[in-house]
Write a protein that holds these residues in place. Structure first.
Motif, short mmCIF file in Angstrom:
data_model
loop_
_atom_site.label_atom_id
_atom_site.label_comp_id
_atom_site.label_asym_id
_atom_site.label_seq_id
_atom_site.Cartn_x
_atom_site.Cartn_y
_atom_site.Cartn_z
N ILE A 216 0.82 -1.21 0.00
CA ILE A 216 0.00 0.00 0.00
C ILE A 216 0.86 1.27 0.00
O ILE A 216 0.58 2.22 -0.74
CB ILE A 216 -0.96 -0.01 1.21
CG1 ILE A 216 -1.97 -1.14 1.08
CG2 ILE A 216 -1.68 1.33 1.35
CD1 ILE A 216 -2.84 -1.33 2.31
N LEU A 217 1.92 1.29 0.80
CA LEU A 217 2.68 2.52 1.02
C LEU A 217 4.06 2.54 0.38
O LEU A 217 4.72 3.58 0.43
CB LEU A 217 2.84 2.77 2.54
CG LEU A 217 1.54 2.98 3.32
CD1 LEU A 217 1.85 3.20 4.79
CD2 LEU A 217 0.75 4.14 2.76
N ASN A 218 4.52 1.42 -0.17
CA ASN A 218 5.87 1.39 -0.73
C ASN A 218 5.78 1.24 -2.25
O ASN A 218 5.47 0.17 -2.76
CB ASN A 218 6.66 0.23 -0.13
CG ASN A 218 8.13 0.30 -0.49
OD1 ASN A 218 8.58 1.21 -1.18
ND2 ASN A 218 8.90 -0.66 -0.02
N PRO A 219 6.07 2.30 -3.02
CA PRO A 219 5.97 2.20 -4.48
C PRO A 219 7.21 1.60 -5.14
O PRO A 219 7.22 1.39 -6.35
CB PRO A 219 5.78 3.65 -4.91
CG PRO A 219 6.54 4.43 -3.88
CD PRO A 219 6.40 3.65 -2.58
N ASN A 220 8.27 1.36 -4.37
CA ASN A 220 9.53 0.90 -4.95
C ASN A 220 9.46 -0.55 -5.36
O ASN A 220 8.94 -1.40 -4.63
CB ASN A 220 10.68 1.08 -3.95
CG ASN A 220 10.95 2.54 -3.65
OD1 ASN A 220 10.82 3.38 -4.53
ND2 ASN A 220 11.32 2.83 -2.42
N ARG A 221 9.99 -0.84 -6.55
CA ARG A 221 10.18 -2.20 -7.01
C ARG A 221 11.67 -2.49 -7.08
O ARG A 221 12.49 -1.58 -7.08
CB ARG A 221 9.54 -2.41 -8.37
CG ARG A 221 8.02 -2.28 -8.37
CD ARG A 221 7.50 -2.36 -9.78
NE ARG A 221 8.01 -1.25 -10.60
CZ ARG A 221 7.88 -1.17 -11.92
NH1 ARG A 221 7.28 -2.15 -12.57
NH2 ARG A 221 8.36 -0.14 -12.58
N ALA A 222 12.03 -3.76 -7.16
CA ALA A 222 13.44 -4.12 -7.16
C ALA A 222 14.15 -3.57 -8.40
O ALA A 222 15.29 -3.10 -8.31
CB ALA A 222 13.59 -5.64 -7.09
N SER A 223 13.50 -3.62 -9.56
CA SER A 223 14.13 -3.14 -10.79
C SER A 223 14.42 -1.64 -10.71
O SER A 223 15.51 -1.18 -11.06
CB SER A 223 13.23 -3.44 -11.98
OG SER A 223 11.93 -2.91 -11.79
N SER A 224 13.44 -0.86 -10.23
CA SER A 224 13.65 0.58 -10.11
C SER A 224 14.71 0.91 -9.06
O SER A 224 15.48 1.86 -9.22
CB SER A 224 12.34 1.28 -9.76
OG SER A 224 11.84 0.80 -8.52
N LEU A 225 14.78 0.09 -8.00
CA LEU A 225 15.78 0.32 -6.95
C LEU A 225 17.18 0.06 -7.48
O LEU A 225 18.12 0.82 -7.17
CB LEU A 225 15.48 -0.58 -5.76
CG LEU A 225 15.99 -0.13 -4.40
CD1 LEU A 225 15.35 1.18 -3.99
CD2 LEU A 225 15.71 -1.20 -3.36
N LEU A 226 17.35 -0.98 -8.28
CA LEU A 226 18.67 -1.27 -8.84
C LEU A 226 19.12 -0.20 -9.83
O LEU A 226 20.26 0.27 -9.79
CB LEU A 226 18.63 -2.64 -9.53
CG LEU A 226 18.57 -3.85 -8.60
CD1 LEU A 226 18.28 -5.12 -9.41
CD2 LEU A 226 19.87 -4.02 -7.84
N VAL A 227 18.22 0.20 -10.72
CA VAL A 227 18.57 1.24 -11.70
C VAL A 227 18.85 2.56 -10.99
O VAL A 227 19.77 3.31 -11.36
CB VAL A 227 17.45 1.37 -12.74
CG1 VAL A 227 17.71 2.54 -13.67
CG2 VAL A 227 17.32 0.09 -13.54
N ARG A 228 18.07 2.87 -9.96
CA ARG A 228 18.29 4.10 -9.22
C ARG A 228 19.65 4.10 -8.52
O ARG A 228 20.31 5.14 -8.42
CB ARG A 228 17.17 4.31 -8.20
CG ARG A 228 16.82 5.77 -7.98
CD ARG A 228 15.67 5.91 -7.02
NE ARG A 228 14.56 5.07 -7.39
CZ ARG A 228 13.63 4.65 -6.53
NH1 ARG A 228 13.73 4.97 -5.26
NH2 ARG A 228 12.63 3.92 -6.95
N GLY A 229 20.08 2.93 -8.03
CA GLY A 229 21.40 2.84 -7.43
C GLY A 229 22.51 3.11 -8.43
O GLY A 229 23.49 3.81 -8.13
N LEU A 230 22.37 2.59 -9.65
CA LEU A 230 23.36 2.87 -10.69
C LEU A 230 23.36 4.35 -11.07
O LEU A 230 24.42 4.96 -11.28
CB LEU A 230 23.08 2.01 -11.93
CG LEU A 230 23.30 0.50 -11.78
CD1 LEU A 230 22.85 -0.22 -13.05
CD2 LEU A 230 24.76 0.20 -11.50
N LEU A 231 22.16 4.94 -11.15
CA LEU A 231 22.07 6.35 -11.50
C LEU A 231 22.74 7.24 -10.46
O LEU A 231 23.46 8.18 -10.80
CB LEU A 231 20.60 6.75 -11.66
CG LEU A 231 19.86 6.20 -12.89
CD1 LEU A 231 18.38 6.54 -12.81
CD2 LEU A 231 20.46 6.74 -14.17
#
Length: 320
Positions: free
Chosen positions: A197-212
C-alpha cells in the motif's frame, strides 16, 4: 590525565557523535520506512487484541523481516517466511511427540535451533528462512518450561478464579504449533500488505536508481576535480558509496531475479554494469581523497571526458 590523552578522548567523542549524526540523519526513505513499520505494528496489535492471540511476540518479531526497501523482496521474504514457519511448526510437533518428557534434551535443542536458523540464513539467499525456522522452534521448546503444564483445567483457589490465565494441557500442546504458525502468518501478511500500500519501490527501479546515483556522484566529483561547477548532486557521498560496494546490489539482483522476468532476462548485463560502476566509483573516490591540486590541463581534459562518459552512461539506463 595529560593534554594529549584529553585531546584524543575528545577527538574520539566527536567522531562518535559525528557517526551518530550521519547514521540517524532524516532521509526520505527512513521516515517512510518508519511510517510503514508503525502502521503495521498498529494493525497487528489490533488483530492480536481482537482475536486474543497469546503469542504477539512472534507476530512483532517476524513482522520486521518483511520490512524491505521494495515490494518484490518483501513478497519473496513473506512466501519464504510462511514456508519456514510451517517447517518449524512441523518439527516442533514432532519434538513434542518425541522429547516432551525429556527436559534436558528440550533445553539443549533451544541453542541448536537458533544456531540452525543462523546457519540456514548464511547458506541461503532466499530471505530470512533460517530465522523463521529457528525463532518459533526455540520459543516452542522453551514454552513448556515457563508455562505450567496441567492435565485438566486449573482449580480455583479459595473459591476465587484461577490464578493462571494460560496453561498447557494435552489439547493446548497439540494446538500450540498451529497457533505459532498463525501468529507468524499474521505478522508477515500484515507487513506485506502495508508494504504494497505505502511502498511504491520495485526491485528493478531500486537497482537502476542505485546505478544512476553512483554515476551522478562520479560525474559531479570528476567535474569538481577538473575545476568545473556542475549541477548540485542529490546522490550520497562518493566515499560512502565506495565503502558500500556492490554486494548489496548484487544480492538484491540475485534474490529478486527469481520472480521478476525483466531482471531475470537482464541479470548478466546488470551484474556487469554494477561491477563496472563500482570500480569507477572506487577510482573516483580515490582521486577525491588524494586531494591533488594544480592538475595539468591535459589531466583536466581527461577528467571532463570521463565525466561526459558517466553522464552518457547514466542517460542510457532505462527509466523504471
Amino acid at each position: 590525565m595529560t593534554t594529549s590523552a584529553l585531546s584524543a578522548a575528545s577527538y574520539r567523542t566527536s567522531q562518535l557523535f559525528e557517526f551518530f549524526r550521519e547514521e540517524l540523519a532524516p532521509t526520505p526513505e527512513r521516515w517512510q520506512q518508519t511510517l510503514r513499520i508503525t502502521l503495521a505494528c498498529v494493525i497487528a496489535s489490533w488483530a492480536v487484541m481482537a482475536f486474543h492471540l497469546k503469542f504477539s511476540l512472534i507476530v512483532m518479531i517476524l513482522m520486521f523481516f518483511v520490512t524491505q526497501r521494495d515490494t518484490t523482496t518483501a513478497l519473496i521474504v513473506t512466501v519464504v517466511g510462511l514456508i519456514g514457519a510451517a517447517i518449524s511448526c512441523a518439527v516442533l510437533s514432532l519434538a513434542y511427540m518425541s522429547v516432551m518428557d525429556i527436559a534436558w534434551l528440550r533445553v539443549l535443542l533451544i541453542p541448536v535451533s537458533i544456531a540452525l536458523g543462523l546457519f540456514v540464513n548464511r547458506i541461503f539467499t532466499l530471505g530470512p528462512v533460517g530465522s523463521t525456522i529457528g525463532i518459533p522452534l526455540a520459543l516452542g521448546m522453551l514454552m513448556p518450561d515457563i508455562v505450567p503444564f496441567m492435565d485438566g483445567p486449573p482449580r480455583p483457589y479459595e473459591g476465587g478464579p484461577p490464578r493462571l490465565p494460560f496453561f498447557f494441557s494435552t489439547e493446548n500442546l497439540s494446538r500450540f504449533p498451529s497457533t505459532v504458525w498463525w501468529a507468524a502468518a499474521l505478522g508477515l501478511l500484515v507487513s506485506l500488505g502495508v508494504q504494497y500500500i505505502l511502498n511504491p519501490n520495485r526491485a528493478s527501479s531500486l537497482l537502476v536508481r542505485g546505478l544512476l546515483s553512483r554515476l551522478e556522484a562520479v560525474e559531479t566529483t570528476l567535474l569538481h576535480l577538473a575545476d568545473e561547477k556542475g549541477k548540485p548532486s542529490r546522490s550520497p557521498l562518493l566515499s560512502a558509496l565506495a565503502l558500500e560496494g556492490p554486494a548489496g546490489q548484487l544480492s538484491l539482483l540475485k534474490l529478486t531475479s527469481l520472480v521478476n522476468p525483466w531482471l531475470k532476462e537482464n541479470k548478466v548485463q546488470l551484474s556487469t554494469q554494477i561491477l563496472l560502476v563500482d570500480q569507477l566509483v572506487t577510482a573516483a573516490a580515490t582521486l577525491e581523497l588524494q586531494e591533488i591540486k594544480d592538475l595539468s590541463e591535459p589531466t583536466k581534459t581527461h577528467l571532463r571526458r570521463f565525466a561526459r562518459l558517466a553522464a552518457n552512461w547514466r542517460s542510457a539506463l532505462p527509466e523504471l
